[in-house]
Design an enzyme around this catalytic site. Sequence first.
Site, PDB file in Angstrom:
ATOM      1  N   SER A 132     -27.815 -46.346 -45.613  1.00 22.80           N
ATOM      2  CA  SER A 132     -27.943 -45.977 -44.116  1.00 22.80           C
ATOM      3  C   SER A 132     -26.550 -46.458 -43.675  1.00 22.80           C
ATOM      4  O   SER A 132     -26.034 -47.310 -44.162  1.00 22.80           O
ATOM      5  CB  SER A 132     -29.053 -46.524 -43.299  1.00 22.80           C
ATOM      6  OG  SER A 132     -28.769 -47.799 -43.233  1.00 22.80           O
ATOM      7  N   GLY A 136     -24.859 -50.025 -44.251  1.00 26.28           N
ATOM      8  CA  GLY A 136     -23.425 -49.773 -45.058  1.00 26.28           C
ATOM      9  C   GLY A 136     -22.420 -50.520 -44.333  1.00 26.28           C
ATOM     10  O   GLY A 136     -21.648 -51.070 -44.936  1.00 26.28           O
ATOM     11  N   GLU A 186     -21.767 -44.627 -49.565  1.00 27.79           N
ATOM     12  CA  GLU A 186     -21.810 -43.371 -49.163  1.00 27.79           C
ATOM     13  C   GLU A 186     -22.871 -43.335 -47.995  1.00 27.79           C
ATOM     14  O   GLU A 186     -24.007 -43.965 -48.271  1.00 27.79           O
ATOM     15  CB  GLU A 186     -22.391 -42.454 -50.175  1.00 27.79           C
ATOM     16  CG  GLU A 186     -22.231 -40.932 -50.037  1.00 27.79           C
ATOM     17  CD  GLU A 186     -23.511 -40.223 -50.677  1.00 27.79           C
ATOM     18  OE1 GLU A 186     -23.539 -40.601 -52.055  1.00 27.79           O
ATOM     19  OE2 GLU A 186     -24.260 -39.816 -50.193  1.00 27.79           O
ATOM     20  N   CYS A 201     -28.426 -36.244 -49.084  1.00 22.82           N
ATOM     21  CA  CYS A 201     -27.148 -36.664 -48.532  1.00 22.82           C
ATOM     22  C   CYS A 201     -26.471 -35.553 -47.827  1.00 22.82           C
ATOM     23  O   CYS A 201     -25.607 -35.512 -47.007  1.00 22.82           O
ATOM     24  CB  CYS A 201     -26.240 -37.320 -49.427  1.00 22.82           C
ATOM     25  SG  CYS A 201     -27.203 -38.592 -50.155  1.00 22.82           S
TER      26      CYS A 201
END
Lengths: 507, 507
Positions: A238, A242, A259, A296
Amino acid sequence: MSEKTVPVLIAGKWRESKSVGTFQADNPSLGQPLPDKYPVSSREEMQEAVEAASEAATALRTTSGEKIAEFLEAFAAGIEQRSHELVEMAHAETGLAKAPRLKDVELPRTTGQLRQAATAARQGTWRRPIRDEAAKLYSFFAPIGPVVVMGPNNFPYAFNSAAGGDFAAAIAAHNPVIAKANTAHPGTTKLLAEIAHEAVTKVGLHPATVQLLYRVPSEVGFALVSHPLVGATGFTGSKNAGLKLKEAAERAGKPIYLEMSSVNPVIVMESALRERGDAIAGEFFASCTLGAGQFCTSPGFVIVPDTEAGRKFVETARKQFEGGTPGVLLGKSGREALTDAVAILQKNGAKAICGGKAMPGPAYRFENTLLQVSGDDFLKHPHELQTEAFGPVSLLVMSRNTAQTVAILEHLEGNLTGTVYSDTTGKDDAEYNVIEPHLRYKVGRLLNDKMPTGVAVSPAMNHGGPYPATGHPGFTAVGIPTSIHRFVALHSYDNVRPERLPEMLRG
Amino acid sequence: MSEKTVPVLIAGKWRESKSVGTFQADNPSLGQPLPDKYPVSSREEMQEAVEAASEAATALRTTSGEKIAEFLEAFAAGIEQRSHELVEMAHAETGLAKAPRLKDVELPRTTGQLRQAATAARQGTWRRPIRDEAAKLYSFFAPIGPVVVMGPNNFPYAFNSAAGGDFAAAIAAHNPVIAKANTAHPGTTKLLAEIAHEAVTKVGLHPATVQLLYRVPSEVGFALVSHPLVGATGFTGSKNAGLKLKEAAERAGKPIYLEMSSVNPVIVMESALRERGDAIAGEFFASCTLGAGQFCTSPGFVIVPDTEAGRKFVETARKQFEGGTPGVLLGKSGREALTDAVAILQKNGAKAICGGKAMPGPAYRFENTLLQVSGDDFLKHPHELQTEAFGPVSLLVMSRNTAQTVAILEHLEGNLTGTVYSDTTGKDDAEYNVIEPHLRYKVGRLLNDKMPTGVAVSPAMNHGGPYPATGHPGFTAVGIPTSIHRFVALHSYDNVRPERLPEMLRG
């Protein structure tokens, strides 16, 4: 059994954790906790792991690429041998279908990645040696040091902390890995770490080449990614988590590859809809609900012309979303996050044209959901209306014309992917040429006529993109050998005597 | 003239600044301000520059590599045409010798860098195209967007914000540059930006391809490096300023490449001293006092065996340092920083065996200085005793034996370079092999038998290293095409129709 926790893997030994707490994973199909208790590791245990990893890093520097390759191949073979067990466990922990998803798609992809990484390690192409004989200067890439891998919840194998793409890339560059399991699938991660550790032992790598913790308090996580002995971190998850890890790591000068989030804009052009609108609606539905939309690269943001063809596309898609049975989500927290995200979108002007709510019953499910907003209204709250809804949810933005589409694109944040559907005979190429430059620099991967959920493991793949999709637009998390370059340091040798150069740099 | 400030270059026009203050550069040889008044730009002016750069970035994306190359070559030729003026100005602003340093060394190096960058732009090798026909996937590197360059005080041409290595690398990858001059040599930077802008006009690049501000308040600097329209920043300078800019940029998800500080450890082994101790002392003296010691790669930290040969080496070096005439420093603030750094070293156990003080007189000078500390005492304050003293100053650490040398190396922070002098016949190779692994991973460039101050512009050069020498160990600031990779984004094309692919990616 009641009080005993599942052992951690530290410094080559499976041992009881000096834990500061415990947790259990859920079976999302049943909405019930699974029996095993996993430990939350202490700062001291993290420190032990990092010190062991540092020793392993020193050993791996002089380990041959051949031996690294043998390990990766033995690991892949071990995964195949225990695939039945892995599929049962991952299904219980994630609710993802045993077949084809887990057994026939994700597991082979994972072993394929490990084998591609093995080839890269064996050939050493990732080192990019450069020899300048005249200047007596030589350079190549060397390992960066222990890599912390924190994997996401949505790919229990292919992005697993102890077996996935970040793991494979880190190991290929001769770095040990400290895997921090995703807490949604600790049992799967344990199995993978077991198989990895057996391969480490069999091949004779340093015993701390692969270590496993299941969970750490957040302050211990920050200390881990910023630890002086750590080389770098790979994180997929998340944006909220992150960004905090990013700040901690970067303050200490430690590279961290993240990511984080992406709505993956899709532009369906008028002429494409006239040509094959129903087919595109079908592709959109299939892509957006694949894995219950928890990819994603799920198409969460679609720009549709506000025309008759556009409205027909919306109606066709709506019927499919309504008619489809929603998949099981990966966890309860995901369902809560979806509810929150949909609420934010609605508060900022999007209207649900189907779905919109969490579903009753023990399994964690969310209705297949389409939201709609006019281009004019989108432009009033462009930031809020890019909130990622991680599930079978997409926002349809109805654009008045090409100029408005361009305006919408100009407000887009960085994304992993961007897709354009256009007429197959090229009659809207002029419009494509107007739109493309505004999309191209906002995304890592540009697609034509194809939904973005398929992420091939190819050297030409970019599973990355501008911030906040990731932390750096120059790197990819998928694709070998490219993804390996996240975990290297550049080493130059100047006037170093020939016999003292690494073999690869000698004449 | 009194109130008028030197014009800034914004959006292709030289114009009076909407300044929020003014400053003057000093002539360090005279210790007096130079006449011209330079503006401190406002936030609004920064914003104008960024918006113009964003337009230029869009234009440069479709500019051919050939045209970029023509610009870089025209710029290099223009520099040569106005070399007399450039040398006079840089000498006045920096105190560096007109010849050989400015005219015969740094200027040709700078034009050489620009021409190498031109070749890289023309050939497009920095793009690293990858074609996966089977998967219909194609990737290459693309420009990252407007690059802010903040150059250091010590290389008025080769690292200049408007002409140096970062500039050349950013432009080669089709990015416009916003140059923020080093305030020690704004006049030199103005001249270079003039020549650059003439070349921009001649070749017909977007007029905002090169822009120039001289100085901004620090909060405007933070806003600049974190601006949503900025692609990345290249910074060379002090750790103090660098870390603040790093935090601002990274919080906004903007890559920033920093070259901050380095003491450049040199290990002289016993057998090397026995063989050629006096010669090594001479090389050390020459390297450490070159450019008054104001090189990023100046040998500021020397590990010497505490033996008869070691003490003789120290004594020989001391005589040379004492006998040499200290060069003029780049500025008054540099002299103050040196005084502070030497005080920190002394406070933590280092003793001056020669020099140690700022010199009287109008010119900014500092005595050639050698400090000494025992290995035991170093290990008591290893962090403080790695304080960089940017000038003709070096710390000699007297090591008891190889084990202590290893202990010292284990406490070293990241550095640009690390050097080992050993016996030319190889009789101390066993000791070298013990030491090398402990040094190798602490530095970007490892040298044998040669002082680190020469930084060749070679594809195999690494002018970078682990934090805090730089912000990322995988990149170099010198060397083409490698340094270009700091200023790129990875672009992948998935199923994109062949005729829509960039030409380089077509079959």
